[in-house]
Scaffold this motif. Structure first.
Motif: not given
Length: 272
Positions: A160-169, A209-211
C-alpha cells in the motif's frame, strides 16, 4: 558518541480497564556498537514480572497494571555510548537462524509492484555481491516512497505504501524487508532511537530501519529514510519480522472501550 534518551508513553483508558499486562522491549541491544551507560525503565505502580533475553537477543520485561486503571505511564531515560560500525551488527548474540526471517507477514507480503521494484533494483548486480544488492534495494525503496509523515497508518502494508508513493520509516522498513525477502535475503524490522541533525530527512527520534543478513557480514542495518547504514547516531533496541513483532511496548487489556496513547521522545547528544 554519547546520546541521551527521554522517552515517555502515556496511556489513557475510557472506561477504566480491569487490568493491563504489557511486554516491554525497551532496553538497548548488547553488541559492539553501543553500551548503555545509564538506563532506567519506570512503569509507575505496575508490578514488574518476568524478564528474559529472547531468541533474537532482545531483553524483554513484563509489567502488570491491576485495575481499575484509567491511565498508565512508562518512562525510559538513559545514556548510551555509540560507535560507528557502518551498520554491521557485530558482537550481537542470538539463536534464531537467519532463515526464520524469510517468512512474510500481512504488512510485508509482496505484490507484483514490489517484485518489480526488487528485480529492477538489482538488475546487473550479481547474486554474490550481496552488499551491493542490499544498498540498491535501500535506494530503490527511498526513491519509490517519499518520506511524508501523516500519509499512512500503523497498519499500512508495504504494498500500500509503495502504491501511494508516500510513507514514514515504518513503511520504508516494511518495503525494504519485502523486497529483500523476494530475493531470498533474510530481512527484519528494527526499532530504536535516532539523534537527527536539522538537515536530515527523517526527524523521528523514535526510529525504525531494516537489517538484511549478508553471508560475509551477518546482519547489516539499512535505513531507507536517510539512505544510510546506521551509524553512531543510532541506538538499537530490538527487532522482529515486522513492526508489530518488534514493537517496544505490546499489551493485553482486560475490558472494552477506548485506548489513547501519547508518546514523547527526546534524543540529544550529551557532553562526553
Amino acid at each position: 558518541m554519547r546520546i541521551t534518551v527521554d522517552h515517555t508513553t502515556h496511556y489513557r483508558f475510557d472506561p477504566p480497564k480491569r487490568g493491563v499486562i504489557q511486554s516491554l522491549r525497551l532496553t538497548p541491544s548488547v553488541f559492539d556498537g553501543q553500551i548503555a551507560v545509564e538506563w532506567t525503565i519506570d512503569t509507575g505502580p505496575a508490578m514488574r514480572g518476568a524478564a528474559f533475553r529472547d531468541g533474537a537477543g532482545d531483553w524483554i520485561e513484563t509489567a502488570k497494571h491491576v485495575g481499575p486503571i484509567s491511565e498508565a505511564h512508562i518512562t525510559v531515560r538513559g545514556v548510551v555510548e555509540t560507535v560507528d560500525l557502518t551498520g554491521v551488527l557485530r558482537g550481537h548474540r542470538e539463536v534464531i537462524p537467519p532463515a526464520a526471517y524469510l517468512r512474510s507477514t500481512r504488512v510485508t507480503r509482496p505484490d507484483l509492484a514490489l517484485a518489480d521494484l526488487a528485480e529492477t533494483a538489482v538488475a546487473g548486480i550479481a547474486p554474490d555481491r550481496a552488499l551491493d544488492r542490499a544498498h540498491a534495494l535501500m535506494n530503490a525503496v527511498a526513491d519509490a516512497i517519499a518520506y511524508t509523515p501523516g500519509q499512512t497508518e500503523q497498519g499500512t502494508t508495504a504494498a500500500e505504501a509503495l502504491a501511494l508513493g508516500h510513507g514514514v520509516c515504518q513503511d520504508h522498513s516494511h518495503a525494504l524487508i519485502a523486497a529483500a525477502r523476494l530475493l531470498d535475503m533474510p530481512a527484519r524490522y528494527v526499532t530504536g532511537y535516532l539523534f537527527a541533525s536539522e538537515d536530515e530527512a527523517a526527524q523521528e527520534a523514535s526510529h525504525a530501519w531494516s537489517e538484511i543478513f549478508l553471508p560475509d557480514l551477518g546482519w547489516v542495518g539499512f535505513d531507507p529514510s536517510n539512505r544510510i547504514c546506521p551509524n553512531d547516531r543510532y541506538i538499537r533496541i530490538g527487532s522482529g519480522v515486522d513492526a508489530a513483532e518488534a514493537a517496544p511496548i505490546r499489551g493485553v487489556v482486560r475490558g472494552l472501550g477506548d485506548e489513547i496513547m501519547d508518546v514523547v521522545v527526546v534524543v540529544n547528544q550529551a557532553a562526553q
